[in-house]
Design a protein around this motif. Structure first.
Motif, PDB file in Angstrom:
ATOM      1  N   GLY A   1      29.644  69.804 -10.940  1.00  0.00           N
ATOM      2  CA  GLY A   1      28.793  70.310  -9.981  1.00  0.00           C
ATOM      3  C   GLY A   1      27.464  69.788 -10.191  1.00  0.00           C
ATOM      4  O   GLY A   1      26.792  69.424  -9.097  1.00  0.00           O
ATOM      5  N   ALA A   2      26.817  69.286 -11.384  1.00  0.00           N
ATOM      6  CA  ALA A   2      25.871  68.882 -11.339  1.00  0.00           C
ATOM      7  C   ALA A   2      25.528  67.241 -10.826  1.00  0.00           C
ATOM      8  O   ALA A   2      24.655  66.962  -9.992  1.00  0.00           O
ATOM      9  CB  ALA A   2      25.294  68.239 -12.953  1.00  0.00           C
TER      10      ALA A   2
ATOM     11  N   LEU B   1      23.848  65.781  -7.263  1.00  0.00           N
ATOM     12  CA  LEU B   1      23.196  64.635  -7.384  1.00  0.00           C
ATOM     13  C   LEU B   1      23.492  63.964  -6.163  1.00  0.00           C
ATOM     14  O   LEU B   1      22.812  62.976  -5.358  1.00  0.00           O
ATOM     15  CB  LEU B   1      23.115  63.861  -8.642  1.00  0.00           C
ATOM     16  N   MET B   2      25.043  63.659  -6.077  1.00  0.00           N
ATOM     17  CA  MET B   2      25.515  62.585  -4.888  1.00  0.00           C
ATOM     18  C   MET B   2      25.049  63.357  -3.414  1.00  0.00           C
ATOM     19  O   MET B   2      24.620  62.550  -2.620  1.00  0.00           O
ATOM     20  CB  MET B   2      26.910  62.669  -5.104  1.00  0.00           C
ATOM     21  N   ASP B   3      24.797  64.731  -3.299  1.00  0.00           N
ATOM     22  CA  ASP B   3      24.512  65.166  -1.957  1.00  0.00           C
ATOM     23  C   ASP B   3      23.113  64.593  -1.745  1.00  0.00           C
ATOM     24  O   ASP B   3      22.758  64.264  -0.644  1.00  0.00           O
ATOM     25  CB  ASP B   3      24.529  66.853  -2.168  1.00  0.00           C
ATOM     26  N   MET B   4      22.373  64.629  -2.804  1.00  0.00           N
ATOM     27  CA  MET B   4      20.919  64.204  -2.614  1.00  0.00           C
ATOM     28  C   MET B   4      20.695  62.758  -2.092  1.00  0.00           C
ATOM     29  O   MET B   4      20.226  62.552  -1.197  1.00  0.00           O
ATOM     30  CB  MET B   4      19.937  64.592  -3.668  1.00  0.00           C
TER      31      MET B   4
ATOM     32  N   PHE C   1      30.954  56.780  -6.179  1.00  0.00           N
ATOM     33  CA  PHE C   1      29.886  56.079  -5.942  1.00  0.00           C
ATOM     34  C   PHE C   1      30.037  54.713  -5.350  1.00  0.00           C
ATOM     35  O   PHE C   1      29.280  54.196  -4.452  1.00  0.00           O
ATOM     36  CB  PHE C   1      29.183  55.576  -7.427  1.00  0.00           C
ATOM     37  N   GLN C   2      31.135  54.274  -5.507  1.00  0.00           N
ATOM     38  CA  GLN C   2      31.735  52.863  -4.786  1.00  0.00           C
ATOM     39  C   GLN C   2      31.825  53.277  -3.095  1.00  0.00           C
ATOM     40  O   GLN C   2      31.315  52.537  -2.524  1.00  0.00           O
ATOM     41  CB  GLN C   2      33.101  52.507  -5.228  1.00  0.00           C
TER      42      GLN C   2
ATOM     43  N   ASN D   1      19.171  73.761  -6.211  1.00  0.00           N
ATOM     44  CA  ASN D   1      20.126  72.682  -6.052  1.00  0.00           C
ATOM     45  C   ASN D   1      20.399  72.398  -4.343  1.00  0.00           C
ATOM     46  O   ASN D   1      20.251  73.439  -3.671  1.00  0.00           O
ATOM     47  CB  ASN D   1      21.478  72.741  -6.521  1.00  0.00           C
ATOM     48  N   GLY D   2      20.458  71.202  -3.996  1.00  0.00           N
ATOM     49  CA  GLY D   2      20.887  70.929  -2.646  1.00  0.00           C
ATOM     50  C   GLY D   2      22.224  70.788  -2.467  1.00  0.00           C
ATOM     51  O   GLY D   2      22.907  70.351  -3.174  1.00  0.00           O
ATOM     52  N   VAL D   3      22.544  71.556  -1.402  1.00  0.00           N
ATOM     53  CA  VAL D   3      24.206  71.368  -0.960  1.00  0.00           C
ATOM     54  C   VAL D   3      24.269  70.894   0.642  1.00  0.00           C
ATOM     55  O   VAL D   3      23.333  71.337   1.279  1.00  0.00           O
ATOM     56  CB  VAL D   3      24.688  72.956  -1.272  1.00  0.00           C
ATOM     57  N   ASN D   4      25.295  70.072   0.619  1.00  0.00           N
ATOM     58  CA  ASN D   4      25.404  69.403   2.013  1.00  0.00           C
ATOM     59  C   ASN D   4      26.034  70.528   2.933  1.00  0.00           C
ATOM     60  O   ASN D   4      26.979  71.116   2.868  1.00  0.00           O
ATOM     61  CB  ASN D   4      26.509  68.299   1.825  1.00  0.00           C
TER      62      ASN D   4
END
Length: 540
Positions: free
Chosen positions: A15-16, A20-23, A47-48, A177-180
Protein backbone atom coordinates in the motif's frame (compact mmCIF):
# COMPACT_ATOMS: atom_id res chain seq x y z
CA UNK A 1 11.49 20.29 -11.75
CA UNK A 2 12.70 19.12 -8.34
CA UNK A 3 15.01 16.09 -8.29
CA UNK A 4 13.90 13.78 -5.48
CA UNK A 5 15.38 10.47 -4.33
CA UNK A 6 12.69 8.16 -2.94
CA UNK A 7 13.61 5.36 -0.51
CA UNK A 8 11.14 2.48 -0.80
CA UNK A 9 11.59 -0.27 1.77
CA UNK A 10 9.79 -3.00 -0.17
CA UNK A 11 10.48 -4.83 -3.42
CA UNK A 12 6.88 -5.99 -3.77
CA UNK A 13 4.26 -3.27 -4.20
CA UNK A 14 2.33 -2.83 -0.97
CA UNK A 15 0.00 0.00 0.00
CA UNK A 16 2.81 2.47 0.83
CA UNK A 17 4.51 1.92 -2.52
CA UNK A 18 1.19 2.16 -4.37
CA UNK A 19 0.45 5.54 -2.77
CA UNK A 20 3.88 6.76 -3.89
CA UNK A 21 3.36 5.47 -7.44
CA UNK A 22 -0.04 7.19 -7.67
CA UNK A 23 1.61 10.47 -6.71
CA UNK A 24 4.52 10.07 -9.12
CA UNK A 25 2.12 9.32 -11.97
CA UNK A 26 0.47 12.68 -11.35
CA UNK A 27 3.81 14.48 -10.88
CA UNK A 28 5.60 13.68 -14.15
CA UNK A 29 5.99 17.34 -15.14
CA UNK A 30 7.02 18.54 -11.68
CA UNK A 31 9.28 15.93 -10.08
CA UNK A 32 12.35 14.18 -11.46
CA UNK A 33 11.96 10.99 -9.43
CA UNK A 34 14.71 8.48 -8.72
CA UNK A 35 13.74 5.45 -6.62
CA UNK A 36 15.90 3.18 -4.45
CA UNK A 37 14.65 -0.30 -3.51
CA UNK A 38 16.42 -2.86 -1.26
CA UNK A 39 16.26 -5.85 -3.63
CA UNK A 40 14.90 -7.28 -6.84
CA UNK A 41 11.16 -7.84 -7.00
CA UNK A 42 7.90 -7.34 -8.85
CA UNK A 43 7.89 -3.62 -8.08
CA UNK A 44 10.62 -3.17 -10.70
CA UNK A 45 8.18 -3.94 -13.53
CA UNK A 46 5.86 -1.24 -12.20
CA UNK A 47 8.60 1.40 -12.23
CA UNK A 48 9.73 0.29 -15.68
CA UNK A 49 6.20 0.66 -17.01
CA UNK A 50 6.05 4.16 -15.49
CA UNK A 51 9.47 5.05 -17.03
CA UNK A 52 10.86 5.86 -13.59
CA UNK A 53 14.57 5.26 -13.00
CA UNK A 54 15.42 3.13 -9.99
CA UNK A 55 18.46 1.63 -8.28
CA UNK A 56 18.73 -1.59 -6.29
CA UNK A 57 20.80 -0.81 -3.18
CA UNK A 58 20.58 -3.52 -0.46
CA UNK A 59 19.62 -2.31 3.01
CA UNK A 60 17.73 -3.76 5.96
CA UNK A 61 14.65 -2.46 7.71
CA UNK A 62 15.10 -1.69 11.40
CA UNK A 63 12.01 -3.30 12.91
CA UNK A 64 11.50 -6.68 14.50
CA UNK A 65 8.95 -8.48 16.65
CA UNK A 66 8.78 -6.62 19.94
CA UNK A 67 11.33 -7.96 22.42
CA UNK A 68 12.88 -10.36 19.89
CA UNK A 69 16.26 -8.98 18.88
CA UNK A 70 19.83 -8.66 20.14
CA UNK A 71 22.42 -5.90 20.30
CA UNK A 72 24.36 -7.73 17.58
CA UNK A 73 21.31 -7.51 15.31
CA UNK A 74 21.07 -3.77 15.98
CA UNK A 75 24.69 -3.43 14.87
CA UNK A 76 24.15 -5.48 11.70
CA UNK A 77 21.15 -3.40 10.66
CA UNK A 78 22.96 -0.14 11.43
CA UNK A 79 25.93 -1.25 9.35
CA UNK A 80 23.62 -2.25 6.49
CA UNK A 81 21.97 1.19 6.47
CA UNK A 82 25.22 3.13 6.87
CA UNK A 83 26.92 1.28 4.00
CA UNK A 84 23.84 1.77 1.81
CA UNK A 85 23.86 5.50 2.65
CA UNK A 86 27.50 5.69 1.55
CA UNK A 87 26.59 4.06 -1.78
CA UNK A 88 23.76 6.56 -2.23
CA UNK A 89 26.19 9.49 -2.20
CA UNK A 90 27.30 8.66 -5.76
CA UNK A 91 23.69 8.46 -6.91
CA UNK A 92 22.88 11.77 -5.22
CA UNK A 93 25.73 13.49 -7.08
CA UNK A 94 25.07 11.77 -10.42
CA UNK A 95 21.34 12.53 -10.41
CA UNK A 96 21.73 16.01 -8.86
CA UNK A 97 19.35 15.08 -6.04
CA UNK A 98 17.95 18.05 -4.12
CA UNK A 99 15.92 16.19 -1.50
CA UNK A 100 15.43 12.66 -0.12
CA UNK A 101 11.94 11.34 0.68
CA UNK A 102 11.76 8.11 2.74
CA UNK A 103 8.45 6.38 2.04
CA UNK A 104 8.12 4.44 5.32
CA UNK A 105 9.30 4.73 8.91
CA UNK A 106 11.01 1.32 8.99
CA UNK A 107 14.32 2.13 7.29
CA UNK A 108 16.97 4.66 8.32
CA UNK A 109 19.07 4.71 5.16
CA UNK A 110 17.41 7.82 3.67
CA UNK A 111 17.82 9.88 6.82
CA UNK A 112 21.50 8.90 7.15
CA UNK A 113 22.19 9.58 3.46
CA UNK A 114 20.60 13.03 3.71
CA UNK A 115 22.81 13.91 6.69
CA UNK A 116 25.90 12.80 4.75
CA UNK A 117 24.92 14.82 1.66
CA UNK A 118 23.71 17.88 3.55
CA UNK A 119 20.33 17.94 1.77
CA UNK A 120 16.77 18.02 3.18
CA UNK A 121 15.04 14.84 4.27
CA UNK A 122 11.28 14.19 4.30
CA UNK A 123 10.09 11.16 6.26
CA UNK A 124 6.69 9.59 5.63
CA UNK A 125 5.28 7.88 8.74
CA UNK A 126 2.72 5.41 7.41
CA UNK A 127 2.54 2.82 10.19
CA UNK A 128 2.24 2.32 13.94
CA UNK A 129 4.43 -0.72 14.39
CA UNK A 130 3.55 -1.76 17.91
CA UNK A 131 -0.21 -1.26 17.77
CA UNK A 132 -0.69 -2.63 14.27
CA UNK A 133 1.91 -5.37 13.93
CA UNK A 134 3.32 -6.07 17.40
CA UNK A 135 6.73 -4.84 16.14
CA UNK A 136 9.14 -2.22 17.42
CA UNK A 137 12.19 -0.38 16.12
CA UNK A 138 15.52 -2.03 16.89
CA UNK A 139 17.03 1.18 18.25
CA UNK A 140 14.34 3.55 19.55
CA UNK A 141 16.89 6.18 20.68
CA UNK A 142 18.52 6.37 17.25
CA UNK A 143 15.13 6.46 15.53
CA UNK A 144 14.03 9.37 17.72
CA UNK A 145 17.21 11.33 16.88
CA UNK A 146 16.82 10.67 13.15
CA UNK A 147 13.17 11.74 13.29
CA UNK A 148 14.18 14.95 15.09
CA UNK A 149 16.88 15.75 12.50
CA UNK A 150 14.56 15.22 9.52
CA UNK A 151 13.29 18.42 7.96
CA UNK A 152 9.65 17.38 7.64
CA UNK A 153 7.69 14.41 8.90
CA UNK A 154 4.48 13.53 7.08
CA UNK A 155 1.88 11.45 8.92
CA UNK A 156 -1.01 9.85 7.06
CA UNK A 157 -3.81 10.39 9.58
CA UNK A 158 -4.66 12.46 12.64
CA UNK A 159 -4.35 9.27 14.68
CA UNK A 160 -0.74 8.73 13.58
CA UNK A 161 0.06 12.44 13.98
CA UNK A 162 -1.12 12.40 17.60
CA UNK A 163 0.65 9.11 18.33
CA UNK A 164 3.99 10.47 17.02
CA UNK A 165 3.65 13.63 19.08
CA UNK A 166 2.87 11.60 22.20
CA UNK A 167 5.57 8.96 21.72
CA UNK A 168 8.44 10.90 20.17
CA UNK A 169 7.65 14.51 21.02
CA UNK A 170 7.76 15.48 17.34
CA UNK A 171 5.41 17.56 15.24
CA UNK A 172 4.37 16.42 11.80
CA UNK A 173 2.25 17.47 8.85
CA UNK A 174 -0.84 15.31 8.39
CA UNK A 175 -1.47 14.57 4.72
CA UNK A 176 -3.93 11.85 3.81
CA UNK A 177 -2.64 9.42 1.18
CA UNK A 178 -3.43 10.18 -2.42
CA UNK A 179 -5.45 7.58 -4.32
CA UNK A 180 -6.00 7.51 -8.08
CA UNK A 181 -9.69 8.39 -8.19
CA UNK A 182 -10.18 7.31 -11.81
CA UNK A 183 -8.81 3.86 -11.05
CA UNK A 184 -11.25 3.08 -8.23
CA UNK A 185 -14.30 5.28 -8.66
CA UNK A 186 -17.46 3.35 -9.52
CA UNK A 187 -21.11 4.26 -9.82
CA UNK A 188 -22.38 0.70 -10.14
CA UNK A 189 -24.29 0.76 -6.85
CA UNK A 190 -27.31 -1.20 -8.07
CA UNK A 191 -25.50 -4.26 -9.43
CA UNK A 192 -23.81 -5.22 -6.16
CA UNK A 193 -24.90 -8.37 -4.32
CA UNK A 194 -26.42 -7.40 -0.99
CA UNK A 195 -25.25 -10.61 0.68
CA UNK A 196 -21.60 -10.53 -0.42
CA UNK A 197 -18.69 -9.25 1.69
CA UNK A 198 -15.09 -8.57 0.65
CA UNK A 199 -12.01 -8.46 2.88
CA UNK A 200 -8.85 -7.55 0.95
CA UNK A 201 -5.30 -7.17 2.26
CA UNK A 202 -2.28 -9.01 3.57
CA UNK A 203 -3.38 -12.15 5.41
CA UNK A 204 -2.14 -12.02 9.00
CA UNK A 205 -3.60 -12.20 12.51
CA UNK A 206 -3.26 -8.40 12.81
CA UNK A 207 -5.49 -7.86 9.77
CA UNK A 208 -8.38 -9.71 11.42
CA UNK A 209 -9.36 -12.28 8.79
CA UNK A 210 -10.04 -14.73 11.63
CA UNK A 211 -12.69 -12.41 13.07
CA UNK A 212 -14.35 -12.12 9.66
CA UNK A 213 -14.41 -15.90 9.18
CA UNK A 214 -15.93 -16.47 12.62
CA UNK A 215 -18.45 -13.67 12.08
CA UNK A 216 -19.52 -15.20 8.77
CA UNK A 217 -19.83 -18.59 10.48
CA UNK A 218 -22.03 -17.00 13.15
CA UNK A 219 -24.36 -15.55 10.53
CA UNK A 220 -24.52 -18.73 8.44
CA UNK A 221 -25.25 -20.78 11.55
CA UNK A 222 -28.22 -18.50 12.19
CA UNK A 223 -29.67 -18.85 8.73
CA UNK A 224 -28.06 -16.01 6.75
CA UNK A 225 -26.95 -17.06 3.26
CA UNK A 226 -23.92 -14.83 2.75
CA UNK A 227 -20.70 -14.95 0.72
CA UNK A 228 -17.34 -13.81 2.12
CA UNK A 229 -14.35 -13.30 -0.21
CA UNK A 230 -10.93 -13.08 1.48
CA UNK A 231 -8.28 -11.78 -0.93
CA UNK A 232 -4.55 -11.53 -0.33
CA UNK A 233 -1.23 -13.21 0.21
CA UNK A 234 0.92 -13.16 3.31
CA UNK A 235 1.12 -15.46 6.33
CA UNK A 236 0.90 -18.98 4.89
CA UNK A 237 0.31 -20.66 8.24
CA UNK A 238 -2.50 -18.29 9.22
CA UNK A 239 -4.22 -18.71 5.86
CA UNK A 240 -3.86 -22.49 6.22
CA UNK A 241 -5.47 -22.42 9.68
CA UNK A 242 -8.37 -20.32 8.44
CA UNK A 243 -8.99 -22.72 5.57
CA UNK A 244 -8.94 -25.62 8.05
CA UNK A 245 -11.58 -23.80 10.11
CA UNK A 246 -13.73 -23.30 7.00
CA UNK A 247 -13.40 -26.96 6.02
CA UNK A 248 -14.12 -28.26 9.51
CA UNK A 249 -17.36 -26.30 9.72
CA UNK A 250 -18.47 -27.00 6.15
CA UNK A 251 -18.31 -23.37 5.03
CA UNK A 252 -16.61 -23.90 1.65
CA UNK A 253 -19.72 -22.77 -0.28
CA UNK A 254 -19.79 -19.47 1.61
CA UNK A 255 -16.21 -18.45 2.39
CA UNK A 256 -13.68 -18.17 -0.43
CA UNK A 257 -9.93 -17.54 -0.34
CA UNK A 258 -8.45 -15.79 -3.38
CA UNK A 259 -4.80 -14.96 -4.04
CA UNK A 260 -3.54 -11.38 -4.10
CA UNK A 261 -4.56 -9.45 -7.18
CA UNK A 262 -3.72 -5.95 -8.33
CA UNK A 263 -7.20 -5.17 -9.63
CA UNK A 264 -10.13 -5.70 -7.27
CA UNK A 265 -12.65 -3.93 -9.49
CA UNK A 266 -14.69 -7.02 -10.38
CA UNK A 267 -14.93 -8.15 -6.75
CA UNK A 268 -15.86 -4.66 -5.57
CA UNK A 269 -18.52 -4.45 -8.25
CA UNK A 270 -19.91 -7.77 -7.01
CA UNK A 271 -19.72 -7.19 -3.24
CA UNK A 272 -21.92 -4.55 -1.65
CA UNK A 273 -19.96 -4.69 1.61
CA UNK A 274 -16.25 -4.37 2.38
CA UNK A 275 -14.76 -5.34 5.76
CA UNK A 276 -11.74 -3.71 7.40
CA UNK A 277 -11.00 -5.88 10.44
CA UNK A 278 -7.43 -4.82 11.27
CA UNK A 279 -6.33 -4.55 14.86
CA UNK A 280 -5.00 -1.06 14.16
CA UNK A 281 -4.76 0.71 10.81
CA UNK A 282 -2.59 3.80 10.60
CA UNK A 283 -4.96 4.90 7.84
CA UNK A 284 -6.22 2.06 5.68
CA UNK A 285 -5.81 2.53 1.94
CA UNK A 286 -8.04 -0.47 1.25
CA UNK A 287 -10.86 1.27 3.16
CA UNK A 288 -10.54 4.38 1.00
CA UNK A 289 -10.47 2.31 -2.20
CA UNK A 290 -13.62 0.46 -1.12
CA UNK A 291 -15.41 3.75 -0.41
CA UNK A 292 -14.47 5.07 -3.85
CA UNK A 293 -15.74 1.84 -5.40
CA UNK A 294 -19.14 2.33 -3.80
CA UNK A 295 -18.88 -0.41 -1.17
CA UNK A 296 -20.46 -0.02 2.26
CA UNK A 297 -17.52 -0.40 4.65
CA UNK A 298 -17.83 -2.22 7.97
CA UNK A 299 -14.69 -1.44 9.96
CA UNK A 300 -13.03 -1.94 13.32
CA UNK A 301 -13.47 0.97 15.74
CA UNK A 302 -9.74 1.73 16.05
CA UNK A 303 -7.06 3.99 14.58
CA UNK A 304 -7.36 5.30 11.05
CA UNK A 305 -10.34 3.07 10.24
CA UNK A 306 -12.55 4.84 12.79
CA UNK A 307 -11.19 8.21 11.62
CA UNK A 308 -12.19 7.55 8.01
CA UNK A 309 -15.57 5.91 8.62
CA UNK A 310 -16.69 8.24 11.41
CA UNK A 311 -18.91 7.47 14.38
CA UNK A 312 -22.39 8.26 13.10
CA UNK A 313 -23.01 5.58 10.43
CA UNK A 314 -23.02 8.26 7.74
CA UNK A 315 -20.03 6.80 5.82
CA UNK A 316 -20.13 3.18 6.99
CA UNK A 317 -20.39 1.08 10.12
CA UNK A 318 -18.03 0.43 13.04
CA UNK A 319 -17.86 -2.64 15.28
CA UNK A 320 -15.79 -3.52 18.35
CA UNK A 321 -12.38 -4.59 17.08
CA UNK A 322 -11.46 -8.17 17.98
CA UNK A 323 -15.07 -9.13 18.76
CA UNK A 324 -16.35 -11.35 15.97
CA UNK A 325 -19.88 -11.36 17.42
CA UNK A 326 -19.93 -7.56 17.24
CA UNK A 327 -18.79 -7.82 13.61
CA UNK A 328 -21.48 -10.40 12.86
CA UNK A 329 -24.11 -8.18 14.42
CA UNK A 330 -23.02 -5.19 12.34
CA UNK A 331 -23.01 -7.30 9.16
CA UNK A 332 -26.55 -8.42 10.01
CA UNK A 333 -27.61 -4.83 10.73
CA UNK A 334 -26.19 -3.57 7.43
CA UNK A 335 -28.09 -6.22 5.47
CA UNK A 336 -31.29 -5.50 7.37
CA UNK A 337 -31.09 -1.75 6.68
CA UNK A 338 -30.30 -1.71 2.99
CA UNK A 339 -32.50 1.36 2.58
CA UNK A 340 -29.61 3.34 4.13
CA UNK A 341 -26.98 2.05 1.72
CA UNK A 342 -27.36 4.49 -1.18
CA UNK A 343 -26.90 7.51 1.09
CA UNK A 344 -23.94 5.87 2.87
CA UNK A 345 -22.32 5.01 -0.46
CA UNK A 346 -22.82 8.54 -1.78
CA UNK A 347 -21.39 10.22 1.33
CA UNK A 348 -18.45 7.83 1.63
CA UNK A 349 -17.55 8.22 -2.02
CA UNK A 350 -17.69 12.02 -1.83
CA UNK A 351 -15.67 12.04 1.40
CA UNK A 352 -12.94 9.83 -0.08
CA UNK A 353 -12.77 11.91 -3.28
CA UNK A 354 -12.48 15.16 -1.31
CA UNK A 355 -9.76 13.98 1.07
CA UNK A 356 -7.76 11.35 -0.80
CA UNK A 357 -7.53 12.68 -4.34
CA UNK A 358 -4.00 12.32 -5.72
CA UNK A 359 -3.98 15.81 -7.26
CA UNK A 360 -4.65 17.44 -3.88
CA UNK A 361 -2.14 15.14 -2.19
CA UNK A 362 0.52 16.14 -4.73
CA UNK A 363 -0.08 19.85 -4.15
CA UNK A 364 0.44 19.47 -0.40
CA UNK A 365 3.64 17.47 -0.89
CA UNK A 366 4.97 19.91 -3.51
CA UNK A 367 4.52 22.83 -1.09
CA UNK A 368 6.80 21.00 1.35
CA UNK A 369 9.39 20.20 -1.35
CA UNK A 370 9.48 23.77 -2.62
CA UNK A 371 9.84 25.25 0.84
CA UNK A 372 12.70 22.91 1.77
CA UNK A 373 14.67 23.28 -1.47
CA UNK A 374 14.40 27.10 -1.51
CA UNK A 375 15.73 27.60 2.01
CA UNK A 376 18.93 29.61 2.26
CA UNK A 377 20.10 28.09 5.55
CA UNK A 378 19.91 24.63 7.06
CA UNK A 379 17.99 24.58 10.35
CA UNK A 380 19.30 22.53 13.29
CA UNK A 381 22.76 22.60 11.72
CA UNK A 382 24.55 21.87 15.01
CA UNK A 383 22.22 19.04 16.00
CA UNK A 384 22.57 17.41 12.59
CA UNK A 385 26.36 17.73 12.65
CA UNK A 386 26.48 16.18 16.11
CA UNK A 387 24.32 13.23 15.03
CA UNK A 388 26.37 12.72 11.86
CA UNK A 389 29.58 12.71 13.94
CA UNK A 390 28.03 10.12 16.28
CA UNK A 391 27.00 7.87 13.37
CA UNK A 392 30.47 8.11 11.80
CA UNK A 393 32.12 7.21 15.13
CA UNK A 394 29.82 4.20 15.56
CA UNK A 395 30.64 3.01 12.06
CA UNK A 396 34.41 3.32 12.61
CA UNK A 397 34.15 1.48 15.92
CA UNK A 398 32.23 -1.36 14.32
CA UNK A 399 34.69 -1.58 11.44
CA UNK A 400 37.41 -2.42 13.92
CA UNK A 401 35.38 -5.13 15.63
CA UNK A 402 33.53 -6.95 12.86
CA UNK A 403 33.71 -7.72 9.20
CA UNK A 404 30.36 -7.09 7.56
CA UNK A 405 29.38 -9.95 5.28
CA UNK A 406 26.37 -10.72 3.18
CA UNK A 407 24.14 -13.13 5.09
CA UNK A 408 23.50 -16.06 2.79
CA UNK A 409 21.34 -17.85 5.36
CA UNK A 410 18.08 -16.85 3.71
CA UNK A 411 19.28 -18.02 0.29
CA UNK A 412 20.55 -21.34 1.67
CA UNK A 413 17.27 -21.92 3.50
CA UNK A 414 15.33 -21.25 0.30
CA UNK A 415 17.55 -23.71 -1.59
CA UNK A 416 16.97 -26.38 1.07
CA UNK A 417 13.21 -25.79 0.87
CA UNK A 418 13.19 -26.12 -2.91
CA UNK A 419 15.21 -29.34 -2.79
CA UNK A 420 12.88 -30.82 -0.17
CA UNK A 421 9.77 -29.96 -2.18
CA UNK A 422 11.35 -31.46 -5.31
CA UNK A 423 12.06 -34.75 -3.49
CA UNK A 424 8.54 -34.77 -2.11
CA UNK A 425 7.00 -34.22 -5.54
CA UNK A 426 9.18 -36.90 -7.15
CA UNK A 427 8.00 -39.42 -4.55
CA UNK A 428 4.41 -38.51 -5.26
CA UNK A 429 4.90 -38.95 -9.00
CA UNK A 430 6.56 -42.33 -8.35
CA UNK A 431 3.52 -43.39 -6.25
CA UNK A 432 5.52 -43.50 -3.02
CA UNK A 433 3.28 -41.65 -0.53
CA UNK A 434 4.37 -40.77 2.98
CA UNK A 435 1.40 -42.60 4.47
CA UNK A 436 2.66 -45.91 3.09
CA UNK A 437 6.21 -45.25 4.26
CA UNK A 438 5.00 -44.55 7.81
CA UNK A 439 2.73 -47.58 7.91
CA UNK A 440 5.56 -49.83 6.73
CA UNK A 441 7.54 -48.64 9.76
CA UNK A 442 4.65 -49.48 12.08
CA UNK A 443 3.73 -45.82 12.63
CA UNK A 444 -0.01 -45.18 12.85
CA UNK A 445 -0.20 -42.02 14.97
CA UNK A 446 2.09 -39.00 14.80
CA UNK A 447 2.67 -35.48 16.06
CA UNK A 448 4.14 -32.81 13.79
CA UNK A 449 6.81 -30.41 15.03
CA UNK A 450 7.00 -27.16 13.04
CA UNK A 451 3.93 -25.86 11.25
CA UNK A 452 5.56 -23.73 8.60
CA UNK A 453 4.97 -24.42 4.91
CA UNK A 454 6.32 -28.00 5.07
CA UNK A 455 4.45 -28.87 8.26
CA UNK A 456 1.18 -27.63 6.80
CA UNK A 457 1.78 -29.65 3.61
CA UNK A 458 2.51 -32.80 5.63
CA UNK A 459 -0.68 -32.30 7.64
CA UNK A 460 -2.70 -31.87 4.41
CA UNK A 461 -1.26 -35.03 2.83
CA UNK A 462 -1.97 -37.24 5.83
CA UNK A 463 -5.13 -35.62 7.19
CA UNK A 464 -7.80 -37.86 5.70
CA UNK A 465 -5.81 -41.08 5.48
CA UNK A 466 -4.88 -43.91 7.83
CA UNK A 467 -2.34 -41.94 9.88
CA UNK A 468 -3.77 -40.14 12.91
CA UNK A 469 -2.32 -36.68 13.55
CA UNK A 470 -2.81 -36.35 17.30
CA UNK A 471 -1.30 -32.90 17.82
CA UNK A 472 1.18 -30.36 16.46
CA UNK A 473 3.96 -28.32 18.09
CA UNK A 474 4.46 -24.69 17.11
CA UNK A 475 4.65 -21.63 19.37
CA UNK A 476 3.43 -19.34 16.57
CA UNK A 477 -0.05 -20.87 16.54
CA UNK A 478 -2.55 -19.57 19.06
CA UNK A 479 -6.31 -19.74 19.59
CA UNK A 480 -6.90 -22.61 17.19
CA UNK A 481 -7.16 -25.63 19.49
CA UNK A 482 -10.68 -26.11 18.15
CA UNK A 483 -9.16 -27.05 14.78
CA UNK A 484 -5.96 -28.85 15.72
CA UNK A 485 -4.48 -29.73 19.10
CA UNK A 486 -1.45 -27.53 19.74
CA UNK A 487 1.42 -28.17 22.16
CA UNK A 488 4.43 -26.05 23.11
CA UNK A 489 7.70 -27.96 23.58
CA UNK A 490 8.84 -25.34 26.11
CA UNK A 491 5.72 -25.70 28.25
CA UNK A 492 4.47 -29.27 28.27
CA UNK A 493 2.29 -29.27 31.38
CA UNK A 494 -0.68 -31.19 30.07
CA UNK A 495 -0.60 -34.89 29.21
CA UNK A 496 -0.33 -35.35 25.46
CA UNK A 497 -1.92 -38.12 23.40
CA UNK A 498 0.36 -41.09 22.73
CA UNK A 499 1.96 -41.21 19.32
CA UNK A 500 4.25 -43.60 17.51
CA UNK A 501 6.53 -40.80 16.28
CA UNK A 502 7.06 -37.06 16.20
CA UNK A 503 7.85 -35.86 12.66
CA UNK A 504 10.13 -32.79 12.60
CA UNK A 505 9.60 -30.59 9.53
CA UNK A 506 12.27 -27.99 10.41
CA UNK A 507 15.13 -27.84 7.90
CA UNK A 508 18.81 -27.42 8.66
CA UNK A 509 20.70 -28.71 11.68
CA UNK A 510 18.17 -30.56 13.85
CA UNK A 511 20.35 -32.77 16.09
CA UNK A 512 19.81 -30.75 19.28
CA UNK A 513 16.14 -30.23 18.51
CA UNK A 514 15.61 -33.98 18.08
CA UNK A 515 17.32 -34.63 21.43
CA UNK A 516 15.14 -32.01 23.13
CA UNK A 517 11.96 -33.57 21.74
CA UNK A 518 13.04 -37.05 22.83
CA UNK A 519 13.81 -35.76 26.31
CA UNK A 520 10.47 -33.98 26.65
CA UNK A 521 8.15 -36.40 24.88
CA UNK A 522 9.90 -39.74 25.05
CA UNK A 523 8.65 -40.65 21.60
CA UNK A 524 10.40 -41.76 18.44
CA UNK A 525 11.51 -38.73 16.43
CA UNK A 526 11.71 -38.73 12.62
CA UNK A 527 12.95 -35.82 10.54
CA UNK A 528 11.22 -34.94 7.30
CA UNK A 529 14.41 -35.80 5.42
CA UNK A 530 14.39 -39.30 6.96
CA UNK A 531 10.75 -39.71 5.99
CA UNK A 532 11.59 -38.76 2.40
CA UNK A 533 14.44 -41.30 2.50
CA UNK A 534 11.95 -44.00 3.53
CA UNK A 535 9.67 -43.05 0.63
CA UNK A 536 12.50 -43.21 -1.90
CA UNK A 537 13.53 -46.68 -0.70
CA UNK A 538 10.04 -48.13 -1.17
CA UNK A 539 9.16 -50.11 -4.23
CA UNK A 540 7.00 -48.07 -6.55
Amino acid sequence: MISVLYIVNESEAGGAAQSLMDMLTAARERIHAIVVIPGEGSIEARFQKMNIDYYVVPFQTDHRKSGVHTAAEEDRVFMSNYLAALKLQKIIKREKIELIHTNSSVSNVGAIAALMAGIPHVWHIRELLEEHYGFSYLDEALKKELFACSDTLITISDYVKNACRSRYGIDSVRIYNGVNVDRFLSGNFDVKDGHSFLLAGVISPQKGQGDAVRAAHELIRNGEEIQLYIVGGGNYQYRWLLKKYVKKHGLERNIHFLDHREDLRQLRDRCLYSITASKMEALGRVTVEAMMAGCVVIGADTGGTAEIIGQDHSRGYLYRQGDYKSLAEMMRYAMAHRENNTEIQRRAQQYSRDRFDTAKYLEEVMRIYEELTRRKETPDRERKAKLQSSLDARYRSMQEKIVYRYDAGGYEKQQALQKTVQRWLCNQLDHKPMETALLEKGIHAIAIYGMGYLGCCLYDELEEGRIAIEYVMDRRIADYDEIIKIADLEDLEEELPEVDAVVVTVLGSTEQLVEDIRAKCGDMVVTLQELLDWCEMMEG
